[in-house]
Scaffold this motif. Sequence first.
Motif, PDB file in Angstrom:
ATOM      1  N   GLY A  26       0.930  -1.498  -0.061  1.00  0.00           N
ATOM      2  CA  GLY A  26      -0.141   0.291   0.221  1.00  0.00           C
ATOM      3  C   GLY A  26       0.690   1.643   0.558  1.00  0.00           C
ATOM      4  N   GLU A  27       2.271   1.207   0.379  1.00  0.00           N
ATOM      5  CA  GLU A  27       2.788   2.436   0.222  1.00  0.00           C
ATOM      6  C   GLU A  27       3.519   2.709  -1.140  1.00  0.00           C
ATOM      7  N   PHE A  28       3.620   1.890  -2.001  1.00  0.00           N
ATOM      8  CA  PHE A  28       3.694   2.245  -3.206  1.00  0.00           C
ATOM      9  C   PHE A  28       2.398   2.107  -4.612  1.00  0.00           C
ATOM     10  N   VAL A  29       0.863   0.750  -3.349  1.00  0.00           N
ATOM     11  CA  VAL A  29      -0.224   0.627  -4.886  1.00  0.00           C
ATOM     12  C   VAL A  29      -0.948   1.528  -4.269  1.00  0.00           C
ATOM     13  N   SER A  30      -1.345   1.845  -5.398  1.00  0.00           N
ATOM     14  CA  SER A  30      -3.238   2.604  -4.851  1.00  0.00           C
ATOM     15  C   SER A  30      -4.472   1.478  -4.596  1.00  0.00           C
ATOM     16  N   ALA A  41      -6.139  -5.553  -2.582  1.00  0.00           N
ATOM     17  CA  ALA A  41      -6.480  -6.703  -2.321  1.00  0.00           C
ATOM     18  C   ALA A  41      -6.487  -8.054  -3.148  1.00  0.00           C
ATOM     19  N   HIS A  42      -6.622  -7.338  -4.320  1.00  0.00           N
ATOM     20  CA  HIS A  42      -6.735  -8.025  -5.760  1.00  0.00           C
ATOM     21  C   HIS A  42      -5.080  -8.728  -5.992  1.00  0.00           C
ATOM     22  N   TYR A  43      -4.518  -7.950  -5.755  1.00  0.00           N
ATOM     23  CA  TYR A  43      -3.091  -7.172  -6.667  1.00  0.00           C
ATOM     24  C   TYR A  43      -2.725  -7.567  -5.686  1.00  0.00           C
ATOM     25  N   VAL A  48       0.995 -12.546  -4.151  1.00  0.00           N
ATOM     26  CA  VAL A  48       0.512 -14.429  -2.630  1.00  0.00           C
ATOM     27  C   VAL A  48       0.037 -15.493  -3.125  1.00  0.00           C
ATOM     28  N   GLY A  49      -0.758 -15.730  -4.559  1.00  0.00           N
ATOM     29  CA  GLY A  49      -0.903 -16.885  -4.669  1.00  0.00           C
ATOM     30  C   GLY A  49       0.744 -17.038  -5.464  1.00  0.00           C
ATOM     31  N   VAL A  50       1.129 -16.189  -6.196  1.00  0.00           N
ATOM     32  CA  VAL A  50       2.247 -16.670  -7.130  1.00  0.00           C
ATOM     33  C   VAL A  50       3.585 -17.257  -5.735  1.00  0.00           C
ATOM     34  N   VAL A  51       3.742 -16.261  -4.697  1.00  0.00           N
ATOM     35  CA  VAL A  51       4.533 -17.347  -3.894  1.00  0.00           C
ATOM     36  C   VAL A  51       3.866 -18.148  -3.349  1.00  0.00           C
ATOM     37  N   ALA A  52       3.017 -18.248  -3.348  1.00  0.00           N
ATOM     38  CA  ALA A  52       2.370 -19.536  -2.237  1.00  0.00           C
ATOM     39  C   ALA A  52       3.087 -21.331  -3.085  1.00  0.00           C
ATOM     40  N   ALA A  53       2.654 -20.465  -4.489  1.00  0.00           N
ATOM     41  CA  ALA A  53       3.123 -21.362  -5.533  1.00  0.00           C
ATOM     42  C   ALA A  53       4.448 -21.671  -5.387  1.00  0.00           C
ATOM     43  N   ALA A 111      -0.898   3.081 -10.149  1.00  0.00           N
ATOM     44  CA  ALA A 111      -2.403   3.752 -10.244  1.00  0.00           C
ATOM     45  C   ALA A 111      -2.793   2.088 -11.259  1.00  0.00           C
ATOM     46  N   GLU A 112      -1.999   2.110 -11.998  1.00  0.00           N
ATOM     47  CA  GLU A 112      -2.887   1.188 -13.091  1.00  0.00           C
ATOM     48  C   GLU A 112      -1.119  -0.645 -13.006  1.00  0.00           C
ATOM     49  N   CYS A 113      -1.712  -1.244 -13.707  1.00  0.00           N
ATOM     50  CA  CYS A 113      -0.813  -2.201 -13.711  1.00  0.00           C
ATOM     51  C   CYS A 113      -0.830  -3.042 -15.080  1.00  0.00           C
ATOM     52  N   TRP A 114      -0.222  -3.425 -15.776  1.00  0.00           N
ATOM     53  CA  TRP A 114      -0.757  -4.520 -17.003  1.00  0.00           C
ATOM     54  C   TRP A 114       0.227  -4.952 -16.756  1.00  0.00           C
TER      55      TRP A 114
END
Length: 129
Positions: A26-30, A41-43, A48-53, A111-114
């Motif tokens: 949250g310090e870096f992502v809106s 939260a979805h970001y 988290v999903g990547v590092v869980a695997a 603010a956006e990430c693609w």
Amino acid sequence: MDRDEQLALYHRYLELCNQHKFEELGEFVSTDVGGSTEGLAHYIAGCVGVVAAFPDYRWSLQHAFVDRDWLAARLIGTGTHVGSFRGIPPTARVIRTQELALYRFAEGKIAECWGDLHTSVRDELLSGS
């Protein structure tokens, strides 16, 4: 934010990602980040999903290009597949992926990430190489 400030912020963001301290993003992502994902939260859940695997997953910045509020990053990701990822059971393979991510900054935050990380990881696992 000028080019150097934007790059410095991105390097700090990437360092936090590589430490897997996603709860601090949250310090870096809106909070209302858009793009390939909707909302902080979805970001975070995607990371988290990547590092869980892939508990040892790391991103390495190869190239970055800044144009006003936009930053394009070419990243190499590596990790060992020890948990289920998008329905693919653990393979114990070490993968190496290329990712292209495009970020738009506003008010000092992403603010956006693609990006195509999940697709790149899935494709690498399914390639069998």
